[in-house]
Design a protein around this motif. Structure first.
Motif, PDB file in Angstrom:
ATOM      1  N   LEU A 192       0.837  -1.204   0.000  1.00  0.00           N
ATOM      2  CA  LEU A 192       0.000   0.000   0.000  1.00  0.00           C
ATOM      3  C   LEU A 192       0.869   1.250   0.000  1.00  0.00           C
ATOM      4  O   LEU A 192       0.590   2.220  -0.699  1.00  0.00           O
ATOM      5  CB  LEU A 192      -0.930  -0.003   1.223  1.00  0.00           C
ATOM      6  CG  LEU A 192      -2.069  -1.024   1.177  1.00  0.00           C
ATOM      7  CD1 LEU A 192      -2.790  -1.094   2.515  1.00  0.00           C
ATOM      8  CD2 LEU A 192      -3.074  -0.674   0.077  1.00  0.00           C
ATOM      9  N   ASP A 193       1.938   1.176   0.775  1.00  0.00           N
ATOM     10  CA  ASP A 193       2.836   2.332   0.863  1.00  0.00           C
ATOM     11  C   ASP A 193       3.462   2.605  -0.504  1.00  0.00           C
ATOM     12  O   ASP A 193       3.543   3.744  -0.949  1.00  0.00           O
ATOM     13  CB  ASP A 193       3.917   2.057   1.907  1.00  0.00           C
ATOM     14  CG  ASP A 193       4.804   3.263   2.106  1.00  0.00           C
ATOM     15  OD1 ASP A 193       4.253   4.371   2.217  1.00  0.00           O
ATOM     16  OD2 ASP A 193       6.038   3.103   2.138  1.00  0.00           O
ATOM     17  N   SER A 194       3.871   1.518  -1.175  1.00  0.00           N
ATOM     18  CA  SER A 194       4.579   1.715  -2.440  1.00  0.00           C
ATOM     19  C   SER A 194       3.678   2.334  -3.505  1.00  0.00           C
ATOM     20  O   SER A 194       4.164   2.946  -4.441  1.00  0.00           O
ATOM     21  CB  SER A 194       5.176   0.390  -2.925  1.00  0.00           C
ATOM     22  OG  SER A 194       4.124  -0.460  -3.308  1.00  0.00           O
ATOM     23  N   VAL A 195       2.363   2.180  -3.354  1.00  0.00           N
ATOM     24  CA  VAL A 195       1.486   2.816  -4.340  1.00  0.00           C
ATOM     25  C   VAL A 195       0.800   4.067  -3.760  1.00  0.00           C
ATOM     26  O   VAL A 195      -0.145   4.586  -4.333  1.00  0.00           O
ATOM     27  CB  VAL A 195       0.428   1.826  -4.903  1.00  0.00           C
ATOM     28  CG1 VAL A 195       1.099   0.754  -5.738  1.00  0.00           C
ATOM     29  CG2 VAL A 195      -0.402   1.201  -3.787  1.00  0.00           C
ATOM     30  N   GLY A 196       1.275   4.495  -2.613  1.00  0.00           N
ATOM     31  CA  GLY A 196       0.802   5.757  -2.050  1.00  0.00           C
ATOM     32  C   GLY A 196      -0.580   5.690  -1.419  1.00  0.00           C
ATOM     33  O   GLY A 196      -1.202   6.725  -1.193  1.00  0.00           O
TER      34      GLY A 196
END
Ligand code: 44T
Length: 850
Positions: A88-92
């Motif tokens: 989730l973090d990597s796709v913001g």
């Protein structure tokens, strides 16, 4: 892992390794620095991103588990959660990331690992208070949980800033506030509001003095909770109403039932206005305070009029020469590690102040002048820059609309103009005042307004320095604009033409100085200047450091070139293929350019900011390095293919530069993991710089360090029980220390505490016992420590060097230890992750510990 990395050559693995080396995928290394801005996660969340979370397989873990498999179930659950969060973090999708954690905690509310991890995520996003709450909670659930402890120590400094300890330990300050409050309350001020209550101390003083009603507000959640605990512990729970609010949000009658007759506050920073006292008081006068005493109501009772403690302040300023300030704010060298810096362009620190309306940088930094390494020289007498009456709302309101004022400071001493130092006297009432001046033995720092021109300007006795004083965006702004010399006005602020008033005659020297100043500041006033952190500026000025790197790289590169030449002759290897050097330093670093300058080298820099990359490109060009020899690999992080145009052969890095010590004096997080990764990426004969880090320390007795780390003594503070509560936020390691000016008694010689071998994982250990003999008797309270960074067998850099950009750190012992001269002291030194802990005991003989 090592094997895996050696055998795979896929690009994504490379990129992963590199990012890992740079620390980009470790959340711990992504801890914002004290100067990092606040990033709200909702703004980064994708619009329309739903809040529901379905971790793959989560329901199976939760509902399908059998008794006895709880541990494995938890581990799997956490693993899934963290992986999902990473995705989730990597796709913001940040909002969803937090929703995941909340749902996970809904299922396992007492899981300290999840709580700690959520704290890390929160911290990364800039939610310090919330993050700290999570670390604190994780630690309460499992006090021996080292990750949570380390995280807590890191944030405790931010949450409960160290000055709280200093202020509570400053008996003079406490008593003066108490006297002023007591006098006001006994004189009739019966309703009191404490703005920015901190630990609740001023509110409790008002209550104890007999105030009928006391209200307090505090914007920090941690401090608010602390104040509630303290007030309850002192039996005033029902009699002081504490609100978790900024004073500007308070309303009558919603928050407080009616206007009050006294506001007490110490919401002042070293620059007086930085905590927003002007705005708070204007708001308080309009909304929260009874009308002030005036000619008409002069004889009215105190309980029907309003007033403020402190009643006002006088601000002083003085010009100083100070090398330590200079090297943190201006480039002072023309050559760095063999590179000519002429083409660097306008470099400046983020601290800069002018009276220009568009200036958005921080106008001042803070320092305790008396503790600056190398000292300082006053170039003028202290001058009054401003007088302000906190009981006069018109004056407060007029402050920001007031014209810029010019003050004239006669120069008394010859020296380079490096900064204006500012401090103030806080008039609590007619009798009591506090001074934050450099001569006083108080807890206060001074505000430093660095002089920013790239040329140095030497002031001479009989000169007059013209300083502009204004107040904008809640900050007091001061800037040195001109010097009057022999009837001539030399402008320091650039931009303006050389002005000559009627009776001034041309003076070639003055004109030249002025023209130079204009030239230089024009340069930096254009959009073309590049901002570096103060520590990065000091790094550039650290010639020893760059010289050492230049020497060590040069040695290694010639060795490898010789080896390659032999191989090229013996085999069919392509002739002249470059050596690859990777610099994974945090922030700004010149090492890649220094490496590229050695010739036959392709260097990769991890400098990320465009302007900073531009500076490196300019320096490369002007130092005869062709563009293709310098790459910025983080520019390509999103691309999938062929980015780091590396040869398809098994060729690896010849040198990897690891940034191992933070400016604050601590070892960088995950250093040893990064080193083991780096080792896998080296070609045969390649090296990591540094190869070894040796930690040195010294036993000292230092009251200063104690006063900064915890509320001292068994006596209650002004009769209140505060220490046990705030001391929960005690952190055993002090950072950003200047060991050279620390007031202390040295109780031993320098001793080696620990060795980190970056080139050989087998040589490392995590704890060690060190024996040392006390060279004098005293109370062992702390062990300051620093590093020798060994680039290779011959070349090393010390972080204690007088021109270093590093500060030192110190472990403060839990209990001071009385030692006699000649005693053998046994230190148990432990390294967990990257944090050092030390405990000490007296041993009778050196043998006892073997
Ligand atoms: N320290 C100076 C600053 N607050 C002193 O959240 C001096 C620095 C210093 N609450 C070394 C030594 C020293 N409404 O807890 C803080 C802050 C809170 C407010 C509610 C408001 N409008 C505000 C504004 C601030 O007040 C507390 C104190 S502020 C700073 C105090 C020893 N380095």
């Amino acid at each position: 892992m090592e094997q895996l990395l050696r055998t795979t050559s896929s690009f994504s693995t490379w990129l992963l390794c590199l990012r890992t080396l740079q620390g980009k995928i470790y959340m711990e290394t992504a801890f914002p620095r004290p100067d990092a801005g606040h990033q709200g996660f909702p703004s980064r969340a994708r619009p329309g991103g739903g809040a529901s979370w379905r971790a793959p397989g989560s329901s199976a873990f939760i509902h399908g588990a059998q008794p006895g498999t709880a541990w494995r179930r938890n581990e799997s659950f956490r693993f899934t959660l963290f992986k999902w969060a990473e995705e989730l973090d990597s796709v913001g999708r940040i909002q969803e990331l937090f929703d995941c954690y909340e749902q996970a905690l809904g299922i396992f509310p007492a899981d300290e690992v999840i709580i700690n991890s959520m704290g890390e995520q929160l911290f990364r996003m800039g939610f310090r208070d919330e993050a700290a709450g999570h670390f604190h909670k994780a630690l309460k659930l499992r006090p021996d949980y080292p990750e949570a402890r380390e995280n807590f120590y890191r944030v405790a400094n931010w949450l409960v800033e160290r000055w709280h300890f200093l202020m509570l330990n400053d008996h003079g300050r406490n008593q003066k506030y108490q006297q002023a409050i007591q006098k006001a309350v006994q004189g009739g001020c019966s309703t009191v509001l404490d703005i920015g209550t901190g630990t609740g101390i001023l509110g409790m003083c008002a209550k104890k003095a007999g105030a009928a009603e006391v209200f307090a507000c505090e914007l920090s959640k941690t401090m608010f909770e602390l104040a509630c605990e303290v007030v309850a512990a002192n039996g005033m729970e029902g009699s002081i109403k504490i609100l978790h609010k900024k004073s500007l949000e308070l309303e009558v009658p919603t928050d407080i039932p009616h206007r009050v007759s006294l506001v007490v506050t110490e919401t002042v920073d070293a620059g007086l206005f930085g905590e927003g006292i002007i705005e708070s008081l204007i708001h308080a006068w309009h909304n929260l305070l009874l009308p002030p005493k005036s000619d008409e109501n002069e004889f009215k009772e105190e309980s029907t009029t309003g007033r403020v403690i402190p009643a006002g302040a006088t601000v002083f300023c003085m010009a100083v020469e100070c090398l330590e300030i200079r090297r943190h704010h201006r480039l002072c060298v023309t050559e760095v590690g063999g590179l000519s810096m002429e083409a660097a362009g306008g470099l400046r620190s983020p601290v800069s102040c002018s009276s220009e309306p568009d200036d958005s940088t921080e106008p001042y930094t803070t320092e305790r002048l008396s503790r600056l390494p190398g000292g300082y020289t006053p170039l003028t007498q202290p001058f009054t820059a401003l007088n302000i009456d906190f009981n006069n709302v018109h004056e407060l309101e007029g402050l920001s609309s007031r014209e810029v004022q010019e003050i004239c400071l006669p120069v008394t001493e010859e020296g380079q103009l490096d900064a204006l130092a500012v401090w103030f006297q806080l008039h609590l009432d007619e009798e009591n005042s506090l001074s934050t001046g450099p001569q006083e033995d108080t807890c206060w720092e001074q505000a430093i307004y660095p002089f920013h021109s790239t040329v140095c300007f030497v002031l001479k006795p009989r000169d007059e320095l013209i300083v502009e004083v204004s107040c904008r965006d809640a900050y007091l702004r001061l800037s040195s604009v001109a010097v009057l010399r022999d009837g001539h006005k030399i402008h320091l602020d650039g931009g303006a033409e050389l002005k000559r008033s009627g009776n001034l005659v041309p003076n070639p020297e003055a004109e030249l100085c002025s023209a130079l100043a204009c030239l230089q500041t024009n340069h930096s006033q254009s959009d073309d200047f590049c901002i570096l952190e103060c520590s990065e500026m000091a790094l550039l000025n650290n010639q020893e450091y760059h010289q050492s790197f230049c020497g060590a790289l040069n040695k290694l590169i010639s060795q490898l070139k010789d080896k390659n030449n032999e191989q090229e002759c013996a085999t069919s290897m392509p002739v002249g293929s470059p050596l690859y050097v990777l610099d994974v330093s945090e922030g700004f670093s010149l090492i890649s350019v220094i490496a590229a300058r050695q010739g036959g080298v392709k260097a990769f820099s991890s400098v990320e900011k465009n302007k900073q990359q531009e500076v490196l490109r300019r320096l490369s060009r002007s130092n005869g390095i062709s563009v293709q020899h310098l790459e910025f690999w983080l520019n390509h992080k999103e691309e999938e293919q062929g980015v780091l145009q590396r040869p398809s052969t098994e060729k690896l890095w010849s040198a990897i530069i690891l940034d191992c010590v933070e400016t604050c004096g601590l070892i960088r997080q995950k250093l040893m993991e990064k080193a083991s990764l780096a080792r896998c990426l080296l070609e045969e004969g390649g090296r990591i710089f540094p190869e070894k880090v040796v930690v040195y320390g010294m036993l000292v007795e230092s009251d200063t360090l104690l006063l900064e780390s915890a509320v001292q003594g068994r006596e209650p503070t002004l009769g209140f029980n505060i220490a046990p509560f705030i001391n929960q936020f005690t952190v055993p390691v002090h950072v950003f220390l200047d060991f050279s000016t620390l007031k202390c008694r040295r109780l031993s010689e320098t001793l080696e505490l620990f060795v980190l071998d970056l080139m050989d994982s087998n040589a490392n250990y995590t704890s060690r016992e060190v024996k040392v003999q006390a060279t004098s008797a005293g109370r062992l309270t702390a062990v300051p420590f620093w590093y020798h960074i060994h680039l290779d067998q011959e070349i090393s850099v010390s972080t204690l060097h007088q021109n270093s950009h590093w500060k030192q750190a110190a472990v403060v012992l839990q209990q001071p230890l009385e030692v006699l001269e000649g005693d053998w002291i046994c230190l148990a030194v432990k390294l967990h992750e990257s944090s050092i802990s030390i405990s000490a005991c007296v041993a009778n003989s050196p043998l006892q510990m073997d």
